[in-house]
Design a protein around this motif. Structure first.
Motif, PDB file in Angstrom:
ATOM      1  N   VAL A   1       0.766  -1.365  -0.058  1.00  0.00           N
ATOM      2  CA  VAL A   1      -0.127   0.041  -0.084  1.00  0.00           C
ATOM      3  C   VAL A   1       0.996   1.324  -0.108  1.00  0.00           C
ATOM      4  CG1 VAL A   1      -1.487   1.428   1.480  1.00  0.00           C
ATOM      5  CG2 VAL A   1      -2.096  -1.051   1.100  1.00  0.00           C
ATOM      6  N   GLN A   2       1.879   1.093   0.783  1.00  0.00           N
ATOM      7  CA  GLN A   2       2.651   2.493   0.733  1.00  0.00           C
ATOM      8  C   GLN A   2       3.595   2.745  -0.342  1.00  0.00           C
ATOM      9  OE1 GLN A   2       5.324   1.802   4.244  1.00  0.00           O
ATOM     10  NE2 GLN A   2       4.139   2.500   5.722  1.00  0.00           N
ATOM     11  N   GLU A   3       4.120   1.579  -1.301  1.00  0.00           N
ATOM     12  CA  GLU A   3       4.663   1.614  -2.561  1.00  0.00           C
ATOM     13  C   GLU A   3       3.587   2.335  -3.523  1.00  0.00           C
ATOM     14  OE1 GLU A   3       6.393  -1.152  -6.082  1.00  0.00           O
ATOM     15  OE2 GLU A   3       5.946  -2.078  -3.936  1.00  0.00           O
ATOM     16  N   LEU A   4       2.366   1.833  -3.464  1.00  0.00           N
ATOM     17  CA  LEU A   4       1.436   2.200  -4.393  1.00  0.00           C
ATOM     18  C   LEU A   4       1.068   3.764  -4.051  1.00  0.00           C
ATOM     19  CD1 LEU A   4      -1.243  -0.704  -4.657  1.00  0.00           C
ATOM     20  CD2 LEU A   4       0.327   0.185  -6.293  1.00  0.00           C
ATOM     21  N   GLU A   5       0.893   4.114  -2.762  1.00  0.00           N
ATOM     22  CA  GLU A   5       0.693   5.533  -2.508  1.00  0.00           C
ATOM     23  C   GLU A   5       1.867   6.428  -2.977  1.00  0.00           C
ATOM     24  OE1 GLU A   5       0.153   5.278   1.900  1.00  0.00           O
ATOM     25  OE2 GLU A   5      -2.054   4.951   1.495  1.00  0.00           O
ATOM     26  N   TYR A   6       3.073   5.733  -2.866  1.00  0.00           N
ATOM     27  CA  TYR A   6       4.363   6.623  -3.210  1.00  0.00           C
ATOM     28  C   TYR A   6       4.113   6.812  -4.777  1.00  0.00           C
ATOM     29  CZ  TYR A   6       9.293   7.509  -4.161  1.00  0.00           C
ATOM     30  OH  TYR A   6      10.401   8.090  -4.825  1.00  0.00           O
ATOM     31  N   LYS A   7       3.791   5.939  -5.534  1.00  0.00           N
ATOM     32  CA  LYS A   7       3.885   5.766  -6.770  1.00  0.00           C
ATOM     33  C   LYS A   7       2.592   6.761  -7.371  1.00  0.00           C
ATOM     34  CE  LYS A   7       5.495   1.188  -8.359  1.00  0.00           C
ATOM     35  NZ  LYS A   7       4.990   0.019  -8.749  1.00  0.00           N
ATOM     36  N   LEU A   8       1.482   6.847  -6.491  1.00  0.00           N
ATOM     37  CA  LEU A   8       0.384   7.817  -6.922  1.00  0.00           C
ATOM     38  C   LEU A   8       0.874   9.105  -6.660  1.00  0.00           C
ATOM     39  CD1 LEU A   8      -2.512   8.233  -7.350  1.00  0.00           C
ATOM     40  CD2 LEU A   8      -3.042   7.832  -5.179  1.00  0.00           C
ATOM     41  N   GLU A   9       1.531   9.458  -5.410  1.00  0.00           N
ATOM     42  CA  GLU A   9       2.177  10.816  -5.243  1.00  0.00           C
ATOM     43  C   GLU A   9       2.838  11.318  -6.152  1.00  0.00           C
ATOM     44  OE1 GLU A   9       2.015  14.319  -3.736  1.00  0.00           O
ATOM     45  OE2 GLU A   9       0.696  12.827  -2.996  1.00  0.00           O
ATOM     46  N   LYS A  10       3.821  10.541  -6.720  1.00  0.00           N
ATOM     47  CA  LYS A  10       4.766  10.621  -7.996  1.00  0.00           C
ATOM     48  C   LYS A  10       4.051  11.208  -9.126  1.00  0.00           C
ATOM     49  CE  LYS A  10       9.118  10.549  -6.247  1.00  0.00           C
ATOM     50  NZ  LYS A  10       9.875  11.849  -6.211  1.00  0.00           N
TER      51      LYS A  10
END
Length: 128
Positions: free
Chosen positions: A56-65
C-alpha cells in the motif's frame, strides 16, 4: 453430471464437474493447475499485514509521484499558454505598426502624386 439441468443452462462438462469436486474436497490441490484445466491467475493472496502495508505504501508513493508529475505538467502548460499569449500580443502590435507604416507611405505617395499633378497641370494643353 446426472443432475437435472434447466433448459436455459448448458450441462456441465466433465472438467467442470471434476473441478467442483476437487475444490470442495481438497481446496489446496494444484492438480487442475498442473493439468492445465485451471488458470494460475486465480492466486490466493496470503500476504501478511506488513507485506500488505508495504505494498500500500509503495502504491501511495507511486500515486504521489504521478500527482506531482501531473502538477508539473499543468504548470508547464500554464507557462506555455502565457508565453503564447505574450507572443500573440507582440505579433498583433507589430502588425498594427506595419499597417500604420503602410498607411503613412500610401498617404505620402498620394501627396507626392498630387504635387506632381499640380506641377504638370500648367504644362498640359500647351503645345511647345
Amino acid at each position: 453430471m446426472e443432475q437435472d439441468v434447466l433448459e436455459s443452462e448448458e450441462p456441465k462438462s466433465v472438467a467442470a464437474v471434476v473441478a467442483d469436486i476437487l475444490t470442495k474436497e481438497c481446496p489446496s490441490s494444484r492438480f487442475l493447475q498442473n493439468v492445465g484445466l485451471e488458470s494460475t491467475s486465480k492466486k490466493k493472496f496470503n500476504r501478511s499485514a506488513s507485506a500488505l502495508d508495504a505494498h500500500v505504501q509503495e502504491l501511495e508513493y507511486k500515486l504521489e509521484k504521478e500527482r506531482q508529475a501531473a502538477e508539473l505538467m499543468r504548470e508547464e502548460l500554464v507557462e506555455a499558454k502565457k508565453k503564447l499569449e505574450e507572443a500573440d500580443a507582440a505579433r498583433a502590435a507589430e502588425y498594427q505598426l506595419l499597417l500604420k507604416r503602410v498607411e503613412d507611405t500610401d498617404a505620402r505617395a498620394k501627396a507626392s502624386d498630387a504635387k506632381f499633378a499640380r506641377l504638370i497641370d500648367p504644362f498640359e494643353g500647351k503645345i511647345v
